[in-house]
Design an enzyme around this catalytic site. Sequence first.
Site, PDB file in Angstrom:
ATOM      1  N   GLN A  63       0.837  -1.197   0.000  1.00 49.63           N
ATOM      2  CA  GLN A  63       0.000   0.000   0.000  1.00 49.63           C
ATOM      3  C   GLN A  63       0.874   1.249   0.000  1.00 49.63           C
ATOM      4  OE1 GLN A  63      -2.903  -0.299   3.143  1.00 49.63           O
ATOM      5  NE2 GLN A  63      -3.754  -2.177   2.313  1.00 49.63           N
TER       6      GLN A  63
ATOM      7  N   LYS B 184       1.969   2.723  -2.637  1.00 50.45           N
ATOM      8  CA  LYS B 184       2.908   2.670  -3.761  1.00 50.45           C
ATOM      9  C   LYS B 184       2.194   2.785  -5.104  1.00 50.45           C
ATOM     10  CE  LYS B 184       5.956  -0.201  -1.031  1.00 50.45           C
ATOM     11  NZ  LYS B 184       6.670  -1.456  -0.898  1.00 50.45           N
TER      12      LYS B 184
ATOM     13  N   TYR C 136     -12.224   4.993  -5.791  1.00 51.82           N
ATOM     14  CA  TYR C 136     -13.327   4.623  -6.682  1.00 51.82           C
ATOM     15  C   TYR C 136     -13.882   5.847  -7.425  1.00 51.82           C
ATOM     16  CZ  TYR C 136     -13.164   0.241  -4.045  1.00 51.82           C
ATOM     17  OH  TYR C 136     -12.761  -0.923  -3.458  1.00 51.82           O
TER      18      TYR C 136
END
Length: 149
Positions: free
Chosen positions: A83, A85, A123
């Site tokens: 996470q 990255k 999202y």
Amino acid sequence: MEIDIHDVSKNNLQEILQLHVAASQENFVESTRQCLEEARECTQYKPVGLYADGEPVGFSMYGYFPREQRLWLDRFLIDEHFQGKGMGTIFLQAMLDTLKKEYPAQAIYLSVYENNLPAIYLYEKFGFKFIDERDINGEKIMKLETAMR
């Protein structure tokens, strides 16, 4: 970096079971073990491993449900060690490309807890929008229109 999406099979099961989110995120998504048990019970689900340069970095599960005529990106997680990255962005795009290829012209649905702000931000960055519905767990449902039907 080479990225791949592979079906979960006996060949990669153990490495998929080792994937997990940070402790602060455990209430937002089921463990890979729970997801795979759910996929065994509900054959519409397709569990997949997310790989970067041959190394497992995440997991996702999706499926089309004919009765409700909805395509769900039901699980999406990046292992805590990967996470921060950019892997979430890279693999969400890869998953969306896969879903659009397998299910052309289908809107894509997912659900998210309203206090999971990093996931909501991700999202929304891809065009998902909240609709006025909740799933059976009380999560808010988001929808991505992928093409004119």
